[in-house]
Structure formats: structure tokens, C-alpha cells
Scaffold this motif. Sequence first.
Motif, PDB file in Angstrom:
ATOM      1  N   GLU A  91      -6.970  -2.044  10.776  1.00 40.27           N
ATOM      2  CA  GLU A  91      -6.003  -1.100  10.228  1.00 40.27           C
ATOM      3  C   GLU A  91      -4.914  -0.732  11.238  1.00 40.27           C
ATOM      4  OE1 GLU A  91      -5.986   3.261   8.012  1.00 40.27           O
ATOM      5  OE2 GLU A  91      -7.879   2.388   8.676  1.00 40.27           O
ATOM      6  N   GLY A  92      -5.276  -0.605  12.507  1.00 40.42           N
ATOM      7  CA  GLY A  92      -4.293  -0.260  13.530  1.00 40.42           C
ATOM      8  C   GLY A  92      -3.167  -1.275  13.612  1.00 40.42           C
ATOM      9  N   LEU A  93      -3.483  -2.553  13.370  1.00 41.68           N
ATOM     10  CA  LEU A  93      -2.442  -3.581  13.367  1.00 41.68           C
ATOM     11  C   LEU A  93      -1.710  -3.640  12.035  1.00 41.68           C
ATOM     12  CD1 LEU A  93      -4.228  -6.502  15.247  1.00 41.68           C
ATOM     13  CD2 LEU A  93      -2.452  -4.967  16.112  1.00 41.68           C
ATOM     14  N   ARG A 116       0.007  -5.511  22.511  1.00 41.58           N
ATOM     15  CA  ARG A 116       0.112  -5.269  23.960  1.00 41.58           C
ATOM     16  C   ARG A 116      -0.513  -3.929  24.327  1.00 41.58           C
ATOM     17  NH1 ARG A 116       4.993  -7.591  22.961  1.00 41.58           N
ATOM     18  NH2 ARG A 116       6.098  -5.599  22.942  1.00 41.58           N
ATOM     19  N   GLU A 117      -0.242  -2.909  23.530  1.00 45.04           N
ATOM     20  CA  GLU A 117      -0.809  -1.573  23.803  1.00 45.04           C
ATOM     21  C   GLU A 117      -2.331  -1.603  23.731  1.00 45.04           C
ATOM     22  OE1 GLU A 117      -1.129   2.879  21.820  1.00 45.04           O
ATOM     23  OE2 GLU A 117       0.372   1.497  21.036  1.00 45.04           O
ATOM     24  N   LEU A 118      -2.867  -2.212  22.678  1.00 40.04           N
ATOM     25  CA  LEU A 118      -4.313  -2.211  22.464  1.00 40.04           C
ATOM     26  C   LEU A 118      -5.059  -3.128  23.422  1.00 40.04           C
ATOM     27  CD1 LEU A 118      -4.402  -2.121  18.569  1.00 40.04           C
ATOM     28  CD2 LEU A 118      -4.784  -0.216  20.145  1.00 40.04           C
ATOM     29  N   THR A 119      -4.372  -4.127  23.974  1.00 40.96           N
ATOM     30  CA  THR A 119      -5.009  -4.989  24.967  1.00 40.96           C
ATOM     31  C   THR A 119      -4.730  -4.490  26.376  1.00 40.96           C
ATOM     32  OG1 THR A 119      -3.129  -6.526  24.905  1.00 40.96           O
ATOM     33  CG2 THR A 119      -5.023  -7.059  23.516  1.00 40.96           C
ATOM     34  N   LEU A 120      -4.190  -3.286  26.441  1.00 39.24           N
ATOM     35  CA  LEU A 120      -3.934  -2.597  27.709  1.00 39.24           C
ATOM     36  C   LEU A 120      -3.009  -3.384  28.624  1.00 39.24           C
ATOM     37  CD1 LEU A 120      -7.619  -1.379  28.284  1.00 39.24           C
ATOM     38  CD2 LEU A 120      -5.792  -0.229  27.007  1.00 39.24           C
ATOM     39  N   THR A 139      -4.620   3.447  19.297  1.00 43.07           N
ATOM     40  CA  THR A 139      -3.926   3.666  20.569  1.00 43.07           C
ATOM     41  C   THR A 139      -4.652   2.958  21.714  1.00 43.07           C
ATOM     42  OG1 THR A 139      -5.165   5.644  21.230  1.00 43.07           O
ATOM     43  CG2 THR A 139      -3.236   5.987  19.785  1.00 43.07           C
ATOM     44  N   GLY A 140      -3.896   2.674  22.746  1.00 40.56           N
ATOM     45  CA  GLY A 140      -4.484   2.099  23.945  1.00 40.56           C
ATOM     46  C   GLY A 140      -5.486   3.044  24.585  1.00 40.56           C
ATOM     47  N   GLU A 141      -5.254   4.338  24.477  1.00 34.32           N
ATOM     48  CA  GLU A 141      -6.175   5.328  25.052  1.00 34.32           C
ATOM     49  C   GLU A 141      -7.553   5.232  24.383  1.00 34.32           C
ATOM     50  OE1 GLU A 141      -8.085   7.933  27.279  1.00 34.32           O
ATOM     51  OE2 GLU A 141      -6.144   7.041  27.715  1.00 34.32           O
ATOM     52  N   GLN A 142      -7.594   5.021  23.075  1.00 38.45           N
ATOM     53  CA  GLN A 142      -8.878   4.859  22.384  1.00 38.45           C
ATOM     54  C   GLN A 142      -9.609   3.615  22.900  1.00 38.45           C
ATOM     55  OE1 GLN A 142      -7.097   4.873  18.465  1.00 38.45           O
ATOM     56  NE2 GLN A 142      -8.154   6.789  17.953  1.00 38.45           N
ATOM     57  N   VAL A 143      -8.885   2.523  23.082  1.00 34.24           N
ATOM     58  CA  VAL A 143      -9.490   1.303  23.618  1.00 34.24           C
ATOM     59  C   VAL A 143     -10.008   1.571  25.028  1.00 34.24           C
ATOM     60  CG1 VAL A 143      -9.054  -1.083  24.339  1.00 34.24           C
ATOM     61  CG2 VAL A 143      -8.064  -0.222  22.195  1.00 34.24           C
ATOM     62  N   ARG A 144      -9.198   2.217  25.845  1.00 38.22           N
ATOM     63  CA  ARG A 144      -9.585   2.526  27.219  1.00 38.22           C
ATOM     64  C   ARG A 144     -10.883   3.323  27.265  1.00 38.22           C
ATOM     65  NH1 ARG A 144      -4.870   3.919  28.108  1.00 38.22           N
ATOM     66  NH2 ARG A 144      -3.900   2.069  28.902  1.00 38.22           N
ATOM     67  N   ARG A 145     -11.048   4.282  26.359  1.00 41.69           N
ATOM     68  CA  ARG A 145     -12.258   5.114  26.330  1.00 41.69           C
ATOM     69  C   ARG A 145     -13.513   4.283  26.118  1.00 41.69           C
ATOM     70  NH1 ARG A 145     -11.988   9.703  22.123  1.00 41.69           N
ATOM     71  NH2 ARG A 145     -13.958  10.268  23.080  1.00 41.69           N
ATOM     72  N   VAL A 146     -13.486   3.378  25.129  1.00 40.67           N
ATOM     73  CA  VAL A 146     -14.707   2.617  24.844  1.00 40.67           C
ATOM     74  C   VAL A 146     -14.948   1.531  25.884  1.00 40.67           C
ATOM     75  CG1 VAL A 146     -14.693   3.162  22.371  1.00 40.67           C
ATOM     76  CG2 VAL A 146     -13.652   1.022  23.164  1.00 40.67           C
ATOM     77  N   VAL A 147     -13.889   0.956  26.424  1.00 40.75           N
ATOM     78  CA  VAL A 147     -14.057  -0.058  27.465  1.00 40.75           C
ATOM     79  C   VAL A 147     -14.607   0.588  28.739  1.00 40.75           C
ATOM     80  CG1 VAL A 147     -12.794  -1.650  28.982  1.00 40.75           C
ATOM     81  CG2 VAL A 147     -12.366  -1.666  26.513  1.00 40.75           C
TER      82      VAL A 147
END
Length: 175
Positions: free
Chosen positions: A156-158, A169-173, A137-145
Motif C-alpha cells: 500500500e505504501g507504494l 529510495r526512502e523505504l530502502t533507506l 515512511t523510512g522511519e518505520q522501516v528503520r524501526r523494524v530493521v
Amino acid sequence: AISVLTDETYFKGHLDLLGAIRARTRAPLLRKDFTIDEWQLWESRAAGADAILLIVSILPGALLGDLLAAAKGLGLAALVECHTAAEVDRALAVGCRVLGINNRDLATFETRIETTLDLLPLIPPGPLVVSESGFFTGEQVRRVVTAGAHAVLVGEGLVRADDVPAKIRELTLQQ
């Protein structure tokens, strides 16, 4: 960059994938394999890789530093992968420029984004930090960034996504 699995035994990849993908893109290619010997660096470069993976937990003694130096000599970048604080210390001690934090425990295969969140404070400014595995999810990416990671490695997400362009698009925010 594109991460290309070339390990045949565990991930059903193949070295020939690097050449096939290289023919279709100019994007940097990471050879994702269990690199344990210098000949694999030469092989990676010849196959079209721009970078290789060095997993701290499988490289004993001075081998990590030796392979990192050899990769640099061949013009290959190295993603130096860690999962624990002790491994982060080893990676930093050999002067890695790109430090990966694997959220997947290779012993149990449990994946926790919190691994990155726990280890980021141990990393001084300088290395590019890549959080690896467990991104759906984009939220997971947002947390670590937000916590300080510079990039994420998504597999795996892709692979499991019904709509890959939408997932990218979601994962690159970029929604």
C-alpha cells in the motif's frame, strides 16, 4: 523480490499476473495468495513464482508443515506468515526459513508496526524475518530493521505514493 497478488476474490489479482511480470524481470516473484492446497504450489511454479505465501492462521494441523515440505520439494521458497506469538511458535516448529510477521491483523485489518517489534524477540537466530504491511515512511522501516527484521514487504505504501521511485529510495533507506 516482487510480491504479486493473485487472489481474485479479495485483492482483485490474477494468476496471469505472475507470467506477465516474469516476462519483464528476473527478480524473484512471490505469489501472494491464500495457499491452502498442494495443487496451488504446482500452479505457482508453472506460472513463474519463485516463492509462495503460507499464512499460519488459515492452515490447520499438519497442513502447514506438509505444504512447506511440498514447496521445498518443488524448489519454491515459502514466506510463512504469522501475526501472534502462537503462530510464530508453529512456524518455527515446522522449520520455516523465511518468517513473515504481518503487522495487519487479518480479523480487524488494523495495522501496527509494533506487532513486529513485539514478536521479534521470540524468534531465535536463523530464519530470515520479513516485516509485512504498514510501511509508509523510512522511519518505520528503520524501526523494524533496528529491532532485527531482515526485510520489509511493502504494498500500500507504494501504491499510494505520488513518486514511486522516491518512495522506494526512502523505504530502502537510500536517501
